[in-house]
Design a protein around this motif. Sequence first.
Motif, mmCIF file in Angstrom:
data_model
loop_
_atom_site.group_PDB
_atom_site.id
_atom_site.type_symbol
_atom_site.label_atom_id
_atom_site.label_comp_id
_atom_site.label_asym_id
_atom_site.label_seq_id
_atom_site.Cartn_x
_atom_site.Cartn_y
_atom_site.Cartn_z
ATOM 1 N N THR A 19 0.840 -1.202 0.000
ATOM 2 C CA THR A 19 0.000 0.000 0.000
ATOM 3 C C THR A 19 0.875 1.253 0.000
ATOM 4 O O THR A 19 2.069 1.181 0.277
ATOM 5 C CB THR A 19 -0.898 0.049 1.257
ATOM 6 O OG1 THR A 19 -0.057 0.304 2.398
ATOM 7 C CG2 THR A 19 -1.646 -1.262 1.468
ATOM 8 N N GLU A 41 2.535 -0.888 3.716
ATOM 9 C CA GLU A 41 2.094 -2.140 4.329
ATOM 10 C C GLU A 41 1.922 -3.212 3.253
ATOM 11 O O GLU A 41 1.492 -2.914 2.142
ATOM 12 C CB GLU A 41 0.762 -1.942 5.044
ATOM 13 C CG GLU A 41 0.922 -1.184 6.340
ATOM 14 C CD GLU A 41 -0.413 -0.812 6.971
ATOM 15 O OE1 GLU A 41 -1.445 -0.963 6.291
ATOM 16 O OE2 GLU A 41 -0.397 -0.349 8.116
ATOM 17 N N VAL A 42 2.229 -4.460 3.618
ATOM 18 C CA VAL A 42 2.023 -5.574 2.690
ATOM 19 C C VAL A 42 0.664 -6.202 3.012
ATOM 20 O O VAL A 42 0.440 -6.669 4.123
ATOM 21 C CB VAL A 42 3.146 -6.622 2.811
ATOM 22 C CG1 VAL A 42 2.886 -7.782 1.851
ATOM 23 C CG2 VAL A 42 4.494 -5.972 2.525
ATOM 24 N N VAL A 43 -0.226 -6.172 2.039
ATOM 25 C CA VAL A 43 -1.603 -6.617 2.255
ATOM 26 C C VAL A 43 -1.950 -7.663 1.207
ATOM 27 O O VAL A 43 -1.509 -7.579 0.065
ATOM 28 C CB VAL A 43 -2.575 -5.404 2.162
ATOM 29 C CG1 VAL A 43 -4.024 -5.848 2.061
ATOM 30 C CG2 VAL A 43 -2.388 -4.484 3.363
ATOM 31 N N ARG A 44 -2.724 -8.678 1.620
ATOM 32 C CA ARG A 44 -3.192 -9.692 0.666
ATOM 33 C C ARG A 44 -4.653 -9.445 0.313
ATOM 34 O O ARG A 44 -5.477 -9.246 1.193
ATOM 35 C CB ARG A 44 -3.049 -11.099 1.250
ATOM 36 C CG ARG A 44 -1.619 -11.568 1.285
ATOM 37 C CD ARG A 44 -1.493 -13.096 1.091
ATOM 38 N NE ARG A 44 -0.153 -13.405 0.614
ATOM 39 C CZ ARG A 44 0.138 -13.666 -0.649
ATOM 40 N NH1 ARG A 44 -0.800 -13.698 -1.565
ATOM 41 N NH2 ARG A 44 1.384 -13.909 -1.000
ATOM 42 N N LEU A 94 -11.681 -5.640 -2.550
ATOM 43 C CA LEU A 94 -10.740 -4.587 -2.900
ATOM 44 C C LEU A 94 -9.855 -5.031 -4.054
ATOM 45 O O LEU A 94 -9.249 -4.210 -4.736
ATOM 46 C CB LEU A 94 -9.908 -4.203 -1.683
ATOM 47 C CG LEU A 94 -10.766 -3.559 -0.583
ATOM 48 C CD1 LEU A 94 -9.926 -3.288 0.657
ATOM 49 C CD2 LEU A 94 -11.373 -2.259 -1.085
ATOM 50 N N LEU A 141 -3.218 3.038 -5.793
ATOM 51 C CA LEU A 141 -3.574 2.396 -4.526
ATOM 52 C C LEU A 141 -2.438 1.540 -3.987
ATOM 53 O O LEU A 141 -2.550 0.947 -2.915
ATOM 54 C CB LEU A 141 -4.818 1.512 -4.698
ATOM 55 C CG LEU A 141 -6.069 2.170 -5.280
ATOM 56 C CD1 LEU A 141 -7.196 1.152 -5.349
ATOM 57 C CD2 LEU A 141 -6.499 3.377 -4.457
ATOM 58 N N PHE A 165 -6.521 4.894 0.966
ATOM 59 C CA PHE A 165 -5.284 4.134 0.742
ATOM 60 C C PHE A 165 -4.066 5.038 0.835
ATOM 61 O O PHE A 165 -2.998 4.601 1.246
ATOM 62 C CB PHE A 165 -5.307 3.494 -0.657
ATOM 63 C CG PHE A 165 -6.024 2.185 -0.715
ATOM 64 C CD1 PHE A 165 -7.404 2.150 -0.765
ATOM 65 C CD2 PHE A 165 -5.316 0.989 -0.704
ATOM 66 C CE1 PHE A 165 -8.067 0.941 -0.820
ATOM 67 C CE2 PHE A 165 -5.974 -0.230 -0.753
ATOM 68 C CZ PHE A 165 -7.352 -0.254 -0.810
#
Lengths: 488, 488
Positions: B173, B177-180, B193, B204, B448
């Motif tokens: 992001t 941050e590392v987001v799944r 999303l 984003l 975001f």
Amino acid sequence: MAQPLSALIPRLREICGDDGVITDQHRRRTYESDGLTYHASTPGVVVLPTSTEQVAAVVRLCAETGVPYVPRGAGTGLSAGALPHSEGVLVVTSRMRRIVEIDVANERAVVQPGVANLEVTRAAAPHGYYYAPDPSSQQVCSVGGNIAENSGGAHCLKYGFTVNHVTGLEIVTPQGEVVRLGGKAADAPGYDLLGAFVGSEGTLGIATEITVRLLRSPQKVRTLLAAFETMDAGGSAVSAIISAGVLPAAVEMMDALSIEAAEAAVACDYPPGAGAVLIVELDGPAADVDAQFDRATRLCREAGAFEVRTADDAAERARIWKGRKSAFAAVGRISPAYIVQDGVVPRTALPEVLRRIAELSAAASGIRVANVFHAGDGNLHPLVLFDDSEPGASERAAEVSGKILDLCIEHGGSITGEHGVGVDKACQMPEMFSPDDLETMDLFRSAFDPDGIANPEKLLPTPRLCGERPGVRKGVHPLVAEGAAEQF
Amino acid sequence: MAQPLSALIPRLREICGDDGVITDQHRRRTYESDGLTYHASTPGVVVLPTSTEQVAAVVRLCAETGVPYVPRGAGTGLSAGALPHSEGVLVVTSRMRRIVEIDVANERAVVQPGVANLEVTRAAAPHGYYYAPDPSSQQVCSVGGNIAENSGGAHCLKYGFTVNHVTGLEIVTPQGEVVRLGGKAADAPGYDLLGAFVGSEGTLGIATEITVRLLRSPQKVRTLLAAFETMDAGGSAVSAIISAGVLPAAVEMMDALSIEAAEAAVACDYPPGAGAVLIVELDGPAADVDAQFDRATRLCREAGAFEVRTADDAAERARIWKGRKSAFAAVGRISPAYIVQDGVVPRTALPEVLRRIAELSAAASGIRVANVFHAGDGNLHPLVLFDDSEPGASERAAEVSGKILDLCIEHGGSITGEHGVGVDKACQMPEMFSPDDLETMDLFRSAFDPDGIANPEKLLPTPRLCGERPGVRKGVHPLVAEGAAEQF
């Protein structure tokens, strides 16, 4: 600070008219739950708007006064997503049931949110078209509710979920603004908020006009029912069919216990002695369907099917589907109480997960699990059977039901396939998502709903609901109402 | 306040290594534009991360210091979506080109963002699978870039856009941050999303690992080329084919001027005297393809095709596609300069819009318009031809090009079909969306990216870019580089 509801009532009557506002305690109670009846709460007030303008005015009033609201379609949801707020407004879309347009040339239908799912197909059928998403509740569930839950159905293996069939939405945001997402065209510039809105369970706003894709009615539909001695044999038939490149419209499987229940309830006359039945439906151009059907039949026999029945017309198809469609409600015939679970695993993990479910059931005294599921896409609907008069049984059933979801997560799957999160599974979201994942979702939600008035405490875990510790598992309660179970 | 870039360089070197950071002026200039070369800006610094961790560390550094960053894949985009920021970091994913996994059993591929689109199909082909989205730049464009632009291709009529083929993403992001989002399973709970991220043009975050659906290679592919005297006749053949319920994989149309250009460039040997050629490709199970192919051929003849050629193997297919695939670059042979436009109209509005485009061209002195388009889904790519040595010609061409987009909007279509908004069309977004629509998108973006550092000034209109007045139309500049045009 939120105002008391009583102050809002006169203004709600101005917006929706006297007959569009329900304050009577007895009448309000009829809205106390959706299809998941063990979550219940009487709404503070119920409104029945008839237009986008009325919905927007109601929501603006809520936003101005800080009063929470909950949207509700037909109330057939199975995750308590439409559970009312006792101090809030329940916005029911049932009076917005106009089919605005059947646009045959562009293969689109435009409908209001209260239109029943099956009504879209009924309106399109004379033109040779239909609306593909088909939740089992399609006779009564609303298209608006389907949007909120991103509803699936037996045919989503081939045709996808609701999100794959919606091309445009008019929505009222939690701040009362009327916004358009998408349209009739295939793709739109900017953010695809349409996709994010579908499945947002009423937390981002209320869809007030919906444009969906219509598909050509298939030239031919053929259905087969194959009986196997074991679930493993049935499972290997499913793998063989998919691996062969056959893409059925539906692949449904039932185990011995669910067959027993269906026989008791509707005498569906499935082959005696079957440890598993598999229903495979193919649709499309006739030449293609015939070729694939022969292939699927052969693969079932090679995998050990001891009987294969085929259906080529609507009446024969209905006979094959009868047992499957009644299975959930039918379980009430063989068990005093049961929990319906909904989870997903990658298709390849199905045999292992089914074995582990059987072990869980064997280890828990007095708990049986019947398995009925969309085998093609790994969407399980285990039915956890128990006797609620037996001390501790409901707790043991809840534990088994919860552990089934753990199994789904462990195997790379999901805590819900098509029933949504709602209140029911909100506290389990941290088991599937990292704190960063959930924070991102919460930021997104807050962008639409900074004051937290749109369907609060649904979808994402809150400390009040789940405790301060993330990941706290809430108890699961038995579902006993047969009426609700018919909606699967 | 943003820090000067020079202060970041040592820290970027710590993260990406010395050879992963480009500061040299000459080398930086090679990144000054994407495929839309008339927007250019030398990036402040270029980084070439090799892992998710490196991407996250770079973005966190940008977030901490308030320095903007722009993500870039292969740089084949056509809306200046990857236009660098002169005071910012250009994050290039070209070193992240590992195919992580080909999961045949679950029909998924997991890849890093820098992998070229066609590489996915190459890796899947030995197993009998392929990756469906096929932009014309597929040999070089990256899967990460396809995610950013929600890329289409000739076959999206049947198979949809990139968003229909991505099931899971790991993203970094704008806050680092590392987001799944999503996974291998068909549907996930919570907000979708993933769908909103696809097509968000880098605003984003950056996709660092991508899970896509693999499809079975079709059993059979057949292609026909039909020649018509007029565009109207070709258009009625398209309508007849779609109305008959035939769903081709691709339906492409070219007018006389684009045929002339293709002949001049690649001697494709299309039928002499054709006012329009139509290419129809069918794929699927052999029996189905054969039946539909005969039907499509007959419908073309009934609509007035004076010649129909058919192709049954790869070499014959390549001959049919040769003229179409070269058309954009070929236009350079018959015109000193041209603008490539990208717009969408509902399929049924195509004849009317094409007539209006011809009128626009006739009314503007010295401006010709060649039409090459995805006829099945109404995605137009008009080529506005002019002589840039003639005074006022480029302005008149820009005006015609702009008016073509107005036509698309007027007919319920869209200002971009598959090339994205980027910088190029950001100022035209208010012509398609209401202030409330745009505000909702902006709220979403800010959730975001609260500090506005992720690909700023792309996708949404800003006062600096478009003036204070919403809806101000920016001048469109001529595209003259043939190199860029090859990427269509």
